[in-house]
Design an enzyme around this catalytic site. Structure first.
Site, short mmCIF file in Angstrom:
data_model
loop_
_atom_site.label_atom_id
_atom_site.label_comp_id
_atom_site.label_asym_id
_atom_site.label_seq_id
_atom_site.Cartn_x
_atom_site.Cartn_y
_atom_site.Cartn_z
NE ARG A 46 -2.95 0.47 3.35
CZ ARG A 46 -2.64 1.11 4.48
NH1 ARG A 46 -2.42 2.40 4.47
NH2 ARG A 46 -2.54 0.46 5.62
CE1 TYR A 98 -15.28 11.16 -16.11
CE2 TYR A 98 -14.15 11.33 -14.00
CZ TYR A 98 -14.92 10.61 -14.89
OH TYR A 98 -15.34 9.35 -14.57
CG ASP A 170 -7.40 15.22 -15.87
OD1 ASP A 170 -6.69 14.58 -16.68
OD2 ASP A 170 -8.43 14.76 -15.36
CE LYS A 195 -10.83 7.68 -19.12
NZ LYS A 195 -11.14 7.01 -17.89
C1 LIG Z 1 -10.27 13.74 -18.07
C2 LIG Z 1 -10.49 12.64 -17.09
N1 LIG Z 1 -9.89 12.70 -15.90
C3 LIG Z 1 -10.07 11.72 -14.96
C4 LIG Z 1 -10.90 10.65 -15.20
C5 LIG Z 1 -11.09 9.61 -14.14
O1 LIG Z 1 -10.26 8.51 -14.39
P1 LIG Z 1 -10.56 7.04 -13.83
O2 LIG Z 1 -11.78 6.54 -14.51
O3 LIG Z 1 -9.30 6.29 -14.16
O4 LIG Z 1 -10.76 7.17 -12.37
C6 LIG Z 1 -11.55 10.56 -16.43
C7 LIG Z 1 -12.44 9.40 -16.71
O5 LIG Z 1 -13.09 9.32 -17.72
C8 LIG Z 1 -11.35 11.58 -17.40
O6 LIG Z 1 -11.97 11.55 -18.58
#
Ligand SMILES: Cc1ncc(COP(=O)(O)O)c(C=O)c1O
Length: 377
Positions: A46, A98, A170, A195
């Site tokens: 962890r 998001y 992000d 992704k």
């Molecule tokens: C731009 C963006 N940031 C963060 C996330 C969250 O990622 P996760 O699904 O791996 O938790 C997503 C999910 O679609 C996203 O599109």
């Protein structure tokens, strides 16, 4: 070293013990302590693990970051980052974001006395105007999800620096190959490694990176406390996925540019949102701060019937939540990525019931275009 070489050689990619061409999966929860009471490098998975750390080193090399902390998901990385704030702090963020991030800030952070202001992310002055005495963080996505809105990263990070505010970007949509937020002054960069970094729709994982030691310590502490460490298998798959990131992104971004240009010529497509189109608001800024428009685009159809027709008839893209796979992914933000936002907020943000998001994979672009065209006929 060019990034396409860094991807394969810019971090330890051989197993340090055996020399194997692939880092071993260190499938353990705990580690024998040879020098008790002195703790060894690894004590408990962890906290850290050699396979997880190898994945962190790979992404750190790509983003040119001093510190990288991997999490069980992109949301794990986002939660750990936002939870470096304290009760009474204030966040400024864009309107188009998001859905999960919005939900975290709106539903959860609010409960702990952390407030926020949403602004038009394309308006640089709006970021500065929204600053309050207690503003501690700018949280941004550029391009944003799902309307691909562009924020001037350098200008907004400069404002943040001037006011001693932490800027967080992000960078999931662009990957370090297309956009380098640290070079533009950003303090923390986040990826949903689920992704493009993973790239094969087979893992859920996240990472937060920084060059600031204090922020890194807090991010590490939050991961340990929240228990949001990634799995060993996922970390190994991420390492494997990263090796082909350059070729995947080149093809996927090329496909997105081709589709964006061709979709806007279709009668049934009311509007295409893609930062690689000169008609896109923010095209010039994106040109300045990114290598291309990325591999994700959105488009608006005329009515609900066309939306249904498209999702029923397409045969190449999978119809699914998520993005960034080698296969194209057609999503419906209204009931998928942004369903957790109240309807009125979705409408306000421009996430309408006729909006479609397409994450381009590495298929033949003509085949993709024909599939979408035929599906709408
Ligand atoms: C731009 C963006 N940031 C963060 C996330 C969250 O990622 P996760 O699904 O791996 O938790 C997503 C999910 O679609 C996203 O599109």
């Amino acid at each position: 070293m060019h990034t396409d070489t860094t991807i394969l050689h810019g971090y330890p990619m051989l197993d340090p013990v055996t020399g194997a061409a692939s880092i071993s999966k260190c499938q353990t929860s705990t580690f024998h302590q040879n020098d008790f009471p002195k703790a060894g490098q690894y004590t408990y998975t962890r906290f850290s693990n050699p396979t997880i750390h190898a994945a962190e080193l790979a992404v750190m090399a790509l983003e040119k970051a001093k510190y990288g902390i991997a999490y069980s998901s992109g949301m794990g990385a986002i939660s750990a980052t936002l939870l470096t704030l304290k009760s009474g702090d204030h966040i400024v963020l864009g309107k188009d974001i998001y859905g999960g991030t919005f939900q975290l800030i709106h539903d959860l952070m609010n409960n702990f006395g952390i407030t926020y202001t949403q602004i038009d992310e394309t308006d640089t002055e709006a970021w500065e105007k929204a600053i309050q005495e207690n503003t501690k963080m700018f949280y941004l996505e550029t391009p944003s999800n799902p309307l691909l809105k562009i924020t001037d990263l350098q200008a907004v990070c400069q404002i943040a620096q001037k006011h001693h505010i932490i800027s967080v970007c992000d960078n999931t949509f662009m990957t370090p190959l297309v956009q380098s937020p640290f070079e533009l002054g950003c303090d923390v960069v986040i990826h949903s490694a689920t992704k493009f970094l993973g790239g094969h729709s087979d893992i859920v994982m996240g990472i937060a990176l920084t060059n600031d030691e204090k922020i890194a310590q807090n991010l590490e502490k939050n991961k340990r406390i929240l228990g949001s460490c990634p799995g060993i298998e996922e970390s190994w798959l991420l390492l494997r996925g990263i090796k082909t990131l350059a070729v995947r992104m080149e093809k996927a971004c090329h496909n997105a540019q081709f589709l964006a240009e061709n979709l806007q010529a279709l009668d049934k497509v009311k509007q295409v949102y893609y930062p690689g189109l000169p008609t896109h608001d923010g095209f010039d800024i994106n040109q300045k701060q990114a290598k291309n428009g990325g591999a994700v685009l959105s488009f608006e159809l005329e009515n609900a019937q066309q939306v249904e027709q498209l999702f029923h008839n397409v045969t190449i893209p999978i119809v699914a939540v998520s993005l960034g796979g080698v296969e194209s992914i057609l999503s419906y933000p209204w009931s998928m990525s942004h369903a957790c936002m109240p309807e009125s907020d979705r409408i306000k943000a421009g996430v309408t019931p006729t909006l479609i998001r397409l994450s381009c994979g590495i298929e033949n672009p003509e085949d993709l275009l024909h599939d979408i065209k035929d599906s709408l006929m």
